[in-house]
Scaffold this motif. Sequence first.
Motif, PDB file in Angstrom:
ATOM      1  N   ALA A 148      -1.041  -7.123   6.664  1.00 47.86           N
ATOM      2  CA  ALA A 148      -2.246  -6.677   6.605  1.00 47.86           C
ATOM      3  C   ALA A 148      -3.329  -7.968   6.118  1.00 47.86           C
ATOM      4  O   ALA A 148      -4.269  -7.975   6.536  1.00 47.86           O
ATOM      5  N   GLN A 149      -2.507  -8.639   5.265  1.00 49.15           N
ATOM      6  CA  GLN A 149      -3.069  -9.803   4.664  1.00 49.15           C
ATOM      7  C   GLN A 149      -3.346 -11.011   5.489  1.00 49.15           C
ATOM      8  O   GLN A 149      -4.269 -11.683   5.802  1.00 49.15           O
TER       9      GLN A 149
ATOM     10  N   ALA B 265     -10.165   4.069  -0.322  1.00 46.82           N
ATOM     11  CA  ALA B 265      -9.390   3.852   0.661  1.00 46.82           C
ATOM     12  C   ALA B 265      -8.285   2.659   0.731  1.00 46.82           C
ATOM     13  O   ALA B 265      -8.359   1.822  -0.063  1.00 46.82           O
ATOM     14  N   LYS B 266      -7.181   2.556   1.321  1.00 45.68           N
ATOM     15  CA  LYS B 266      -6.048   1.590   1.394  1.00 45.68           C
ATOM     16  C   LYS B 266      -5.629   1.375   2.696  1.00 45.68           C
ATOM     17  O   LYS B 266      -5.492   2.428   3.477  1.00 45.68           O
ATOM     18  N   VAL B 267      -4.999   0.292   2.753  1.00 47.49           N
ATOM     19  CA  VAL B 267      -4.232   0.172   3.966  1.00 47.49           C
ATOM     20  C   VAL B 267      -2.762   0.406   3.575  1.00 47.49           C
ATOM     21  O   VAL B 267      -1.987  -0.071   2.833  1.00 47.49           O
ATOM     22  N   VAL B 268      -2.190   1.482   4.299  1.00 50.58           N
ATOM     23  CA  VAL B 268      -0.984   2.148   4.181  1.00 50.58           C
ATOM     24  C   VAL B 268       0.076   1.078   4.676  1.00 50.58           C
ATOM     25  O   VAL B 268       1.186   0.681   4.101  1.00 50.58           O
ATOM     26  N   TYR B 269      -0.419   0.592   5.811  1.00 49.92           N
ATOM     27  CA  TYR B 269       0.537  -0.093   6.856  1.00 49.92           C
ATOM     28  C   TYR B 269      -0.016  -1.154   7.875  1.00 49.92           C
ATOM     29  O   TYR B 269      -0.776  -0.450   8.679  1.00 49.92           O
ATOM     30  N   GLY B 270       0.235  -2.398   7.615  1.00 51.01           N
ATOM     31  CA  GLY B 270      -0.408  -3.173   8.770  1.00 51.01           C
ATOM     32  C   GLY B 270       0.944  -3.519   9.746  1.00 51.01           C
ATOM     33  O   GLY B 270       1.907  -4.068   9.469  1.00 51.01           O
ATOM     34  N   VAL B 271       0.523  -3.118  10.979  1.00 46.92           N
ATOM     35  CA  VAL B 271       1.588  -2.981  12.032  1.00 46.92           C
ATOM     36  C   VAL B 271       2.077  -4.174  12.731  1.00 46.92           C
ATOM     37  O   VAL B 271       0.927  -5.076  13.028  1.00 46.92           O
ATOM     38  N   PRO B 272       3.092  -4.984  12.501  1.00 39.29           N
ATOM     39  CA  PRO B 272       3.454  -5.871  13.205  1.00 39.29           C
ATOM     40  C   PRO B 272       3.500  -5.900  14.799  1.00 39.29           C
ATOM     41  O   PRO B 272       4.361  -5.147  15.520  1.00 39.29           O
TER      42      PRO B 272
END
Length: 818
Positions: A25-26, A42-49
């Motif tokens: 995500a970063q 809110a938050k990012v749960v998962y940044g998808v590769p």
Amino acid sequence: MQVFKSLIRFASIAVLAIAATNVVAQDRGIPQKLTLPDGFSAKVVYGVPVEQQGSWVSITTDPQGRLITSSQYGGLYRITPATGDGEAKVEKLTAKIGRAQGLLCAFDSLYVVSHRGDNMPPGLFRCQDTNGDDQYDEVTMLREFDGGSEHGPHAVILSPDKQSLYICAGNMTKIPKPETSRPPRHWGEDQLIERLPDPGGHANDKMAPAGWVCKTDPEGKSFELVCAGFRNEYDIAFAPNGELFTYDADMEWDVGSPWYRPTRVCHVVSGGEFGWRNGSGKWPKYYPDSLPPVHEVGVGSPTGITFGTGAKFPAKYQNALFISDWSYGKIYALKLEPAGASWTATKEVFCSSNALPVTDVTINPVNGKMYFLIGGRRSQSALYEISYTGSESTAAVDAKVEPGELVKLRRELEESHVEGSSVSVDMLWENLGHSDRHIRFASRIGLEHQAPEKWISKIGDETRPNALLEGALAVARCGRDNGFREIAVKALDRLAWNDLSKSQRLALLRVYGLMMIRSQYQLPSAVAAVNSLSSEFPSGDADLDRELSKILIAANVESAVPQTLDLLLAADTQEEQVAYAWHLAVAKSGWTNEAREKYFNWFLGATEFLGGHSFGGYVKSVRDLAIRNMPEATKGELAELLAKKPVSIDPYADLKARDKVNDWTVDNLMPITDDDLKSRDLANGKKMFGVGSCYKCHRMAGQGGIVGPDLTAAGNRFATRDLIETLVDPSKSISDQYEATIFAMEDGRTVTGRVVNLAGGQYHVQPDMINPDRMVKINVAEIEAMKPSATSPMPQGLLDTMTRDDILDLIAWMRSVK
């Protein structure tokens, strides 16, 4: 790289920094700041590769509260949300299926609507765990679909009684050979004059009934068509009261044309028809053989929707319908209000950010949080979580809302749409005359399921205008022969034009048109009835004149040609002008050479009009159609004019040609009292709306552009000073829905425009709202910094060529429009 800065514009809105829980995500520029109402986090749960796991486009929850997602072009994944500060667990499922645009856990199964697969056709699939290892090892196709893609098969959801499945698909997937159908199967294109195919080639071979909703059993053995006529509804959702809703797509290439229909929320009812047809054939919302939207949203790209049922949110949001816009990066919350047998809605932006291409959204009933995905078209994908941490109560609201009397009546009438119904013909006929449009629609569909012989006699003695119109409409659509249609046309003779409301007049014109269409223009009585209406044209009402022009020309009424030409040359908006030009293109009689010269000279100036990708092609198609319908001798006489090429014109040319009157400000225009706005010249006020180029971006009473906000209600929503301030100083307050973004590029360039979407590592930016088809693509990796623009896309000084009286007329006219 500095990205995703935002401004706090209202006290009730908070801009929230969200924490990414993994390095993806970063590193990949996933939006880190969202605009949400107060009390939400809110938050990012998962940044998808993306390279390994694709771009995720659909989501559901399983009974344990785990999330299941699908890549648009890959497999299925299961995510166990973290507790506390931990990270979510992500695993790839072993099921041999994917590419899902719809997912549902129900009946101890995972249902998958796949838009296509490597070794499987599009269809509805049932995945089951047969050995208890928490993996779906058995995949069964329940029904194959004909046609896949982004406009193909979409959502699958559970019925309110938890006994059935509902599935929807866009216009690229044919109805799946349903065993039964609530819409009577005599649907048609029902075009009164020659349709213009989309110049860009989109969906020109797709015919009615187009986008559909079906119901089936858990085994998928029997399908029932519920309704149709959508363009591309990606998702459907049941309200707590058991009513079904969807968010249908516009055709953005149509922007600027009279047949453009904004994205819209629709109430999905039994037997419903929502009027999508390809090319220029889209039905206006006032056609009585279709149903209107609950709410028109505007330009966008509809994706996932869900009700807030089960969310640990304040009551307002538990009752809301959340709808996602992929193009403009927003989730709206709609408040639905009962309106007779249906609903109306108002919307607010619930969640937004630059480049937030939302693909799907769901409420997790186990933890009461909202989860949504961004991604699509192989773009960077991520899973977000939204929770409420404010002080308002999140106690569950009572989901069992007692339906109103008209809703109960509509539901009872809808039982006549299936075989074996106990609803009588007498009850159906009685309710044809109801004041509520949805009641009339449900009654007529019920009648159309019956043989006309059972009810045709009732039309002879009917005197109620609504019942006569609906009964004749049913005859036009399902009459066994023209003998029945002759009976209906004769009955319509009892209606006096001057005694009818506007909606009834529009219905009458549509019924006569359908009589002509369905009889293949072999019904002289209908043509004669249309001829008798020539004295009512023009009427002074834009909708009525458009329909009168079309039907009179279709009936070869020669006087309609010069009258339509006058309307074309005097019309304020390009949409009206293009409509009249199209009607005239099919007229084969009533012309003079002088009239043709005026008509074809109009095309030379039409280059000032701007619109979507297909707009210019449509204008060319209208001209080509007109030439094709001309006698050969006339073509020779006008050869020099026909050989002339259009010259590009500045869209602000008319405005620039006017002399400047004053540098108007709020201070030198105010005060303006209510007395100042009385007895104004409203016709001049409407003219000034065109002179100021307002129609190019804004809609007013259904006319004008759609890239700016609809101003129909603005005259009565704002105080006079606020309205003046908006007109003379548009940059003082800019809605985040329309604000532009300034991009500072690594090579020193600066690009300013409205972010439309993020795809393939590129921002698609619209730099000019006047020209919505123009896009600039910006590589994310080449951005040095970006921030919201403090300058409105609306130009300054649009009032400076007007006198004070002109401006007062303009304000008064805006207040008069309801």
